[in-house]
Design a protein around this motif. Structure first.
Motif, PDB file in Angstrom:
ATOM      1  N   ASP A  51      -4.960  47.545  41.505  1.00  0.00           N
ATOM      2  CA  ASP A  51      -4.973  46.286  40.756  1.00  0.00           C
ATOM      3  C   ASP A  51      -3.575  45.685  40.667  1.00  0.00           C
ATOM      4  OD1 ASP A  51      -7.684  46.255  40.372  1.00  0.00           O
ATOM      5  OD2 ASP A  51      -7.623  46.659  38.216  1.00  0.00           O
ATOM      6  N   GLU A  52      -2.564  46.547  40.532  1.00  0.00           N
ATOM      7  CA  GLU A  52      -1.190  46.061  40.458  1.00  0.00           C
ATOM      8  C   GLU A  52      -0.780  45.378  41.770  1.00  0.00           C
ATOM      9  OE1 GLU A  52       3.137  47.979  39.727  1.00  0.00           O
ATOM     10  OE2 GLU A  52       1.581  48.573  38.298  1.00  0.00           O
ATOM     11  N   ASP A  53      -1.195  45.980  42.911  1.00  0.00           N
ATOM     12  CA  ASP A  53      -0.903  45.369  44.216  1.00  0.00           C
ATOM     13  C   ASP A  53      -1.621  44.021  44.355  1.00  0.00           C
ATOM     14  OD1 ASP A  53       0.597  47.608  44.981  1.00  0.00           O
ATOM     15  OD2 ASP A  53      -1.135  48.594  45.909  1.00  0.00           O
ATOM     16  N   VAL A  54      -2.876  43.968  43.893  1.00  0.00           N
ATOM     17  CA  VAL A  54      -3.647  42.722  43.964  1.00  0.00           C
ATOM     18  C   VAL A  54      -2.975  41.655  43.086  1.00  0.00           C
ATOM     19  CG1 VAL A  54      -5.881  41.618  43.490  1.00  0.00           C
ATOM     20  CG2 VAL A  54      -5.826  43.893  44.540  1.00  0.00           C
ATOM     21  N   LEU A  55      -2.464  42.065  41.924  1.00  0.00           N
ATOM     22  CA  LEU A  55      -1.734  41.133  41.056  1.00  0.00           C
ATOM     23  C   LEU A  55      -0.511  40.560  41.769  1.00  0.00           C
ATOM     24  CD1 LEU A  55      -1.525  42.473  37.386  1.00  0.00           C
ATOM     25  CD2 LEU A  55      -2.422  40.293  38.183  1.00  0.00           C
ATOM     26  N   THR A  56       0.179  41.420  42.522  1.00  0.00           N
ATOM     27  CA  THR A  56       1.348  40.965  43.279  1.00  0.00           C
ATOM     28  C   THR A  56       0.936  39.892  44.283  1.00  0.00           C
ATOM     29  OG1 THR A  56       2.404  43.120  43.028  1.00  0.00           O
ATOM     30  CG2 THR A  56       3.232  41.725  44.804  1.00  0.00           C
ATOM     31  N   VAL A  57      -0.172  40.126  44.979  1.00  0.00           N
ATOM     32  CA  VAL A  57      -0.681  39.146  45.950  1.00  0.00           C
ATOM     33  C   VAL A  57      -1.060  37.850  45.226  1.00  0.00           C
ATOM     34  CG1 VAL A  57      -2.518  38.634  47.613  1.00  0.00           C
ATOM     35  CG2 VAL A  57      -1.475  40.906  47.584  1.00  0.00           C
ATOM     36  N   LEU A  58      -1.765  37.970  44.105  1.00  0.00           N
ATOM     37  CA  LEU A  58      -2.162  36.783  43.339  1.00  0.00           C
ATOM     38  C   LEU A  58      -0.944  35.995  42.866  1.00  0.00           C
ATOM     39  CD1 LEU A  58      -5.059  38.256  41.184  1.00  0.00           C
ATOM     40  CD2 LEU A  58      -5.264  36.356  42.785  1.00  0.00           C
ATOM     41  N   THR A  59       0.066  36.700  42.393  1.00  0.00           N
ATOM     42  CA  THR A  59       1.297  36.043  41.924  1.00  0.00           C
ATOM     43  C   THR A  59       1.944  35.275  43.077  1.00  0.00           C
ATOM     44  OG1 THR A  59       1.638  37.799  40.305  1.00  0.00           O
ATOM     45  CG2 THR A  59       3.546  36.445  40.847  1.00  0.00           C
ATOM     46  N   ARG A  60       2.024  35.924  44.242  1.00  0.00           N
ATOM     47  CA  ARG A  60       2.632  35.292  45.419  1.00  0.00           C
ATOM     48  C   ARG A  60       1.835  34.059  45.837  1.00  0.00           C
ATOM     49  NH1 ARG A  60       3.171  39.701  48.881  1.00  0.00           N
ATOM     50  NH2 ARG A  60       1.070  39.364  49.624  1.00  0.00           N
ATOM     51  N   GLU A  61       0.505  34.173  45.876  1.00  0.00           N
ATOM     52  CA  GLU A  61      -0.339  33.042  46.278  1.00  0.00           C
ATOM     53  C   GLU A  61      -0.230  31.889  45.276  1.00  0.00           C
ATOM     54  OE1 GLU A  61      -2.073  32.623  49.203  1.00  0.00           O
ATOM     55  OE2 GLU A  61      -1.062  34.473  49.775  1.00  0.00           O
ATOM     56  N   GLY A  62      -0.176  32.219  43.985  1.00  0.00           N
ATOM     57  CA  GLY A  62      -0.018  31.184  42.961  1.00  0.00           C
ATOM     58  C   GLY A  62       1.301  30.448  43.110  1.00  0.00           C
ATOM     59  N   LYS A  63       2.351  31.216  43.397  1.00  0.00           N
ATOM     60  CA  LYS A  63       3.678  30.619  43.579  1.00  0.00           C
ATOM     61  C   LYS A  63       3.679  29.683  44.795  1.00  0.00           C
ATOM     62  CE  LYS A  63       8.562  31.716  44.027  1.00  0.00           C
ATOM     63  NZ  LYS A  63       9.565  32.749  44.190  1.00  0.00           N
ATOM     64  N   LYS A  64       3.018  30.105  45.872  1.00  0.00           N
ATOM     65  CA  LYS A  64       2.924  29.249  47.066  1.00  0.00           C
ATOM     66  C   LYS A  64       2.262  27.925  46.708  1.00  0.00           C
ATOM     67  CE  LYS A  64       2.301  32.833  50.601  1.00  0.00           C
ATOM     68  NZ  LYS A  64       1.291  33.382  51.534  1.00  0.00           N
ATOM     69  N   ARG A  65       1.186  27.987  45.919  1.00  0.00           N
ATOM     70  CA  ARG A  65       0.467  26.770  45.537  1.00  0.00           C
ATOM     71  C   ARG A  65       1.344  25.859  44.693  1.00  0.00           C
ATOM     72  NH1 ARG A  65      -0.887  29.132  48.262  1.00  0.00           N
ATOM     73  NH2 ARG A  65      -2.690  29.549  49.512  1.00  0.00           N
ATOM     74  N   ARG A  66       2.064  26.446  43.715  1.00  0.00           N
ATOM     75  CA  ARG A  66       2.931  25.628  42.849  1.00  0.00           C
ATOM     76  C   ARG A  66       4.030  24.952  43.673  1.00  0.00           C
ATOM     77  NH1 ARG A  66       2.382  30.172  39.797  1.00  0.00           N
ATOM     78  NH2 ARG A  66       4.488  30.890  40.245  1.00  0.00           N
ATOM     79  N   GLU A  67       4.633  25.718  44.596  1.00  0.00           N
ATOM     80  CA  GLU A  67       5.704  25.141  45.420  1.00  0.00           C
ATOM     81  C   GLU A  67       5.163  24.059  46.344  1.00  0.00           C
ATOM     82  OE1 GLU A  67       7.374  28.626  47.260  1.00  0.00           O
ATOM     83  OE2 GLU A  67       8.598  29.103  45.503  1.00  0.00           O
ATOM     84  N   ALA A  68       3.974  24.294  46.907  1.00  0.00           N
ATOM     85  CA  ALA A  68       3.364  23.293  47.791  1.00  0.00           C
ATOM     86  C   ALA A  68       3.027  22.027  46.998  1.00  0.00           C
ATOM     87  CB  ALA A  68       2.105  23.855  48.451  1.00  0.00           C
ATOM     88  N   ALA A  69       2.496  22.192  45.786  1.00  0.00           N
ATOM     89  CA  ALA A  69       2.158  21.034  44.950  1.00  0.00           C
ATOM     90  C   ALA A  69       3.400  20.199  44.669  1.00  0.00           C
ATOM     91  CB  ALA A  69       1.516  21.496  43.642  1.00  0.00           C
ATOM     92  N   GLU A  70       4.508  20.893  44.388  1.00  0.00           N
ATOM     93  CA  GLU A  70       5.763  20.200  44.117  1.00  0.00           C
ATOM     94  C   GLU A  70       6.231  19.438  45.364  1.00  0.00           C
ATOM     95  OE1 GLU A  70      10.157  21.606  42.861  1.00  0.00           O
ATOM     96  OE2 GLU A  70       8.521  22.551  41.732  1.00  0.00           O
ATOM     97  N   ALA A  71       6.150  20.102  46.515  1.00  0.00           N
ATOM     98  CA  ALA A  71       6.578  19.461  47.767  1.00  0.00           C
ATOM     99  C   ALA A  71       5.703  18.249  48.093  1.00  0.00           C
ATOM    100  CB  ALA A  71       6.535  20.466  48.917  1.00  0.00           C
ATOM    101  N   PHE A  72       4.391  18.396  47.948  1.00  0.00           N
ATOM    102  CA  PHE A  72       3.489  17.267  48.216  1.00  0.00           C
ATOM    103  C   PHE A  72       3.740  16.139  47.216  1.00  0.00           C
ATOM    104  CE2 PHE A  72       0.527  20.375  50.396  1.00  0.00           C
ATOM    105  CZ  PHE A  72       0.674  19.812  51.657  1.00  0.00           C
ATOM    106  N   GLY A  73       3.971  16.499  45.953  1.00  0.00           N
ATOM    107  CA  GLY A  73       4.246  15.493  44.929  1.00  0.00           C
ATOM    108  C   GLY A  73       5.514  14.715  45.246  1.00  0.00           C
TER     109      GLY A  73
END
Length: 156
Positions: A51-73
């Protein structure tokens, strides 16, 4: 009763989203599960993620989305930015409650006091981050934590 692993919960929620014809949720969960599978087969041998490894993946994917949203904005592509923000919101549902700025600052102060660290450059920052990273994993962006550490050590 045995509780579901995070990966099982993601799969179960994907099935529910597909049945409900929730396009955003199902596509986001598919993407996250693909990232989890990719992580499992990376390296020399296949492994089941904790679960901890999956959390790491989720955190990374969430960060990618936030950064992409900022770039698109920033590029004026508001529709694409909104989609990225919506995906980030779906991912955030699976992450622990995020620490706010005051909580991060309090944790940093507490850790600096515990370690008795003085402002002696990058080594001090590294020592504090080494202790803080496991405490804030999945609950705060590492860059935000590092900025507070640096600010407190240079101010102290």
């Amino acid at each position: 009763m045995v509780s579901m692993t995070l990966k099982e919960r993601l799969r179960s929620d994907l099935t529910t989203a597909i049945k409900a014809r929730d396009e955003l949720r199902s596509s986001t969960l598919r993407m996250v599960l693909t990232a989890v599978t990719t992580e499992e087969v990376a390296g020399k041998e296949h492994r089941e993620l904790t679960d901890e490894d999956v959390l790491t993946v989720l955190t990374r994917e969430g960060k990618k989305r936030r950064e992409a949203a900022e770039a698109f904005g920033d590029a004026g592509r508001e529709e694409q930015a909104a989609k990225e923000r919506a995906e980030s919101a779906v991912i955030a549902e699976y992450l622990p409650q995020q620490l706010d700025q005051a909580e991060i600052e309090a944790l940093v102060t507490q850790t600096i006091d515990e370690l008795g660290v003085r402002a002696d450059g990058p080594r001090a920052i590294g020592r504090v981050m080494g202790v803080l990273t496991p405490r804030t994993k999945g609950r705060a962006d590492g860059g935000a934590v590092a900025a507070v550490v640096k600010a407190q050590l240079t101010a102290g």
